[in-house]
Motif scaffolding. Sequence first.
Motif, PDB file in Angstrom:
ATOM      1  N   LEU A   1       0.826  -1.355   0.228  1.00 33.60           N
ATOM      2  CA  LEU A   1      -0.068   0.034  -0.262  1.00 33.60           C
ATOM      3  C   LEU A   1       1.327   1.167  -0.321  1.00 33.60           C
ATOM      4  O   LEU A   1       2.186   1.283   0.054  1.00 33.60           O
ATOM      5  CB  LEU A   1      -1.486   0.003   1.314  1.00 33.60           C
ATOM      6  N   ASP A   2      -0.055   2.310  -0.489  1.00 37.72           N
ATOM      7  CA  ASP A   2       1.286   3.416  -0.705  1.00 37.72           C
ATOM      8  C   ASP A   2       1.503   4.398   0.703  1.00 37.72           C
ATOM      9  O   ASP A   2       2.584   5.292   0.780  1.00 37.72           O
ATOM     10  CB  ASP A   2      -0.006   4.747  -1.053  1.00 37.72           C
TER      11      ASP A   2
ATOM     12  N   THR B   1       0.719   2.844  -4.456  1.00 37.30           N
ATOM     13  CA  THR B   1       0.229   1.659  -4.076  1.00 37.30           C
ATOM     14  C   THR B   1       0.625   0.346  -5.406  1.00 37.30           C
ATOM     15  O   THR B   1      -0.111   0.920  -6.662  1.00 37.30           O
ATOM     16  CB  THR B   1      -1.690   1.584  -4.063  1.00 37.30           C
ATOM     17  N   GLY B   2       1.496  -0.844  -5.192  1.00 37.63           N
ATOM     18  CA  GLY B   2       2.268  -1.791  -6.001  1.00 37.63           C
ATOM     19  C   GLY B   2       0.962  -2.588  -6.389  1.00 37.63           C
ATOM     20  O   GLY B   2       0.334  -3.267  -4.847  1.00 37.63           O
ATOM     21  N   PHE B   3       1.241  -3.188  -7.342  1.00 30.55           N
ATOM     22  CA  PHE B   3       0.361  -4.103  -7.762  1.00 30.55           C
ATOM     23  C   PHE B   3       0.757  -4.794  -8.412  1.00 30.55           C
ATOM     24  O   PHE B   3       2.081  -6.164  -7.955  1.00 30.55           O
ATOM     25  CB  PHE B   3      -0.887  -4.598  -8.026  1.00 30.55           C
TER      26      PHE B   3
ATOM     27  N   VAL C   1       7.148  -2.059 -11.480  1.00 29.85           N
ATOM     28  CA  VAL C   1       5.977  -2.252 -10.511  1.00 29.85           C
ATOM     29  C   VAL C   1       5.131  -0.779 -11.390  1.00 29.85           C
ATOM     30  O   VAL C   1       5.079  -0.274 -11.701  1.00 29.85           O
ATOM     31  CB  VAL C   1       6.624  -1.547  -9.527  1.00 29.85           C
ATOM     32  N   ALA C   2       3.518  -1.677 -11.561  1.00 20.69           N
ATOM     33  CA  ALA C   2       1.934  -1.106 -12.132  1.00 20.69           C
ATOM     34  C   ALA C   2       1.674  -0.282 -10.517  1.00 20.69           C
ATOM     35  O   ALA C   2       1.801  -1.179  -9.671  1.00 20.69           O
ATOM     36  CB  ALA C   2       1.227  -1.966 -12.769  1.00 20.69           C
ATOM     37  N   ASN C   3       1.579   0.793 -10.716  1.00 18.90           N
ATOM     38  CA  ASN C   3       0.872   1.463  -9.486  1.00 18.90           C
ATOM     39  C   ASN C   3      -0.270   1.397 -10.158  1.00 18.90           C
ATOM     40  O   ASN C   3      -0.810   1.864 -11.093  1.00 18.90           O
ATOM     41  CB  ASN C   3       1.635   2.995  -9.118  1.00 18.90           C
ATOM     42  N   GLY C   4      -1.219   1.919  -8.934  1.00 15.47           N
ATOM     43  CA  GLY C   4      -2.911   1.797  -8.358  1.00 15.47           C
ATOM     44  C   GLY C   4      -3.522   2.296  -7.371  1.00 15.47           C
ATOM     45  O   GLY C   4      -3.395   0.970  -7.007  1.00 15.47           O
ATOM     46  N   ALA C   5      -3.958   3.330  -6.931  1.00 18.23           N
ATOM     47  CA  ALA C   5      -4.437   3.264  -5.865  1.00 18.23           C
ATOM     48  C   ALA C   5      -5.922   1.871  -5.254  1.00 18.23           C
ATOM     49  O   ALA C   5      -6.040   1.897  -5.619  1.00 18.23           O
ATOM     50  CB  ALA C   5      -4.822   4.686  -5.207  1.00 18.23           C
TER      51      ALA C   5
ATOM     52  N   VAL D   1      -4.775   3.315 -13.626  1.00 18.49           N
ATOM     53  CA  VAL D   1      -5.337   2.582 -12.233  1.00 18.49           C
ATOM     54  C   VAL D   1      -4.536   0.867 -12.775  1.00 18.49           C
ATOM     55  O   VAL D   1      -5.443  -0.334 -12.977  1.00 18.49           O
ATOM     56  CB  VAL D   1      -6.572   2.260 -12.160  1.00 18.49           C
ATOM     57  N   GLY D   2      -3.373   1.083 -12.203  1.00 19.18           N
ATOM     58  CA  GLY D   2      -2.340  -0.376 -13.378  1.00 19.18           C
ATOM     59  C   GLY D   2      -2.273  -1.250 -11.798  1.00 19.18           C
ATOM     60  O   GLY D   2      -2.672  -1.701 -10.402  1.00 19.18           O
ATOM     61  N   ARG D   3      -2.996  -2.582 -12.592  1.00 21.27           N
ATOM     62  CA  ARG D   3      -3.091  -3.731 -11.623  1.00 21.27           C
ATOM     63  C   ARG D   3      -2.568  -5.236 -11.651  1.00 21.27           C
ATOM     64  O   ARG D   3      -0.353  -4.994 -11.824  1.00 21.27           O
ATOM     65  CB  ARG D   3      -4.460  -4.424 -11.514  1.00 21.27           C
TER      66      ARG D   3
END
Length: 569
Positions: A337-338, A368-370, A387-391, A438-440
């Motif tokens: 998490l962020d 926030t990393g996924f 790293v793909a990120n999205g809150a 919003v990366g997953r």
Amino acid sequence: MIVNRRALAVIFLAASFGLATVGAWQRAGIPPLPPPFIDVTEQSGLDFVHVNGAQGRLLLPEVIGSGGALFDFDNDGDLDLFLVQGAARGTQGRSATSRLFRNDLARGDPRTFRFTDVTERSGAGIVGTGMGVAAGDVDNDGWIDLYVTALGSNHLLRNNGDGTFSDVTAKTRTDDPRWSTSATFFDYDNDGWLDLYVANYVRFSADMKRDCYSAASARDYCNPAVYEPVPDSLFHNEGNGTFSDVSARAGIVRAAARGLGVLAADVNGDGWTDLYVANDGDANQLWINKGGSGTFEDDALLRGVAVDRMGRAQGSMGIDLADIDADGDDDLFVTNLDNESNTFYRNQGRGVFEDRTSEAGLFRLGLTGFGTRFVDYDNDGWLDLVVANGAVRQSGSQARTGEPYPLRQRNLLFHGDRGRRFVDVTAAAGDAFAPLQVGRGLLAGDLDNDGDVDLVIVNNGGPARVLRNEAGNRAHWLGIRAIDGRYRRDALHARAVLTPAKGRAVIRRVHTDGSYCSASDPRVLFGLGVDAAPATVRVEWPGGGVDEFPNLAVDRYWVLERGMRPRSL
């Protein structure tokens, strides 16, 4: 394309000093490098848009999915793409399904690839609240199958070898009706048949909706801690077209946790494949395979990977494992998490780890990393990191500007500094890393077979993107696909060791799992930098046995099959 040695020396000098901005390159007297990736989504023909089903109720499943798989479903030598859909209805009420795209790579021009939607003919159009996918040949027929997870029933899709898939979930007894996320195929008992591990999240249904709020008292998505965790599942492949649920016998059900990421690897080097599970708010698990007993024991705390260096369980999502410092054992990276930072665990030997996030240059708050992946994007022989990120919690600043889905963040690209630390080069990565989305899921694989790793990023509530690598094919490389001929499939979780004519040995794992809810290219790519001399590759096969393949020419792919002579792809 291979450029001259002088140009390569400039490239690797710039990278090794972490010259991440145009200004820094200019001050050093080095011409700036072009961006390592370019967005070719439109040119590739990919038109997938993820639908999360959001209708204003702020239901937790809306922000969790989804991922996809890069795999060669038609055995034509290039990677095809399966993307998991998140809701049954898209815009304007139109139906939405998971989709399969065939890679029509032009043989005369390897830089030209185009995706063709073959979903309808293939029968792979799964409907439902999809989450993730695992890829593997479960029946040893030489064709890669898919396991698709969801909130609700999962699906095992058997590849029929004629461009179509059959849903064999009921026949194989592999359904899990709970909320499943990531999954992996692996052979835990070394009997030659791929077994299946499924990570499960929380007990949820729409009528269990809670009202949750942000620190500013605005309505927001709930913390998963308000929902009860559920245990994961382990299915044993009986080798006759069916699986048995052995979760209780194996000890997996002893610990319920909010599972989001999973990968399989022989962590302690005893010849039996173990499992690492990234849990959201619960201590992460390292299930050590107890050999022929068919049982597992969670050793995550004793081995240093259950919590961070402060002893805190984190909100973990994505995961990858690789030997980043070339010391012969695999190190671990977990996205969080962020407000926590992602975590890097360096392997101290024989599967005992230490949190070395700050020392590796990876401590960072605010994202926030996924999905995540260790890749050698410039083929200099040292692993880099994406790293793909999205809150998962709404951004107040984005909401105030009228953003309809205020969870957007930037993805990250790190360059590996000879295994010592990572340098954030996102600012120099160009337009491909500029958008806030919003990366997953993050999928990695060589889409155009030119010897470098391309990326597919699956965005929640938005379009999937294809990033073509423009840096790696400037250097030399050697690629392998390791096949266990006894079972006619990829030798998942084998170790491949490349020994160049000069220099250090490089170790890579054969795997498709990790990242987040996704499956990647089963092939292994070794970056060789300026070294064009033939190399030797030793494959340590799962369950025992070693084959050595000497004098392999570089800048091409090789099929390395147990007990057979190598052949060029």
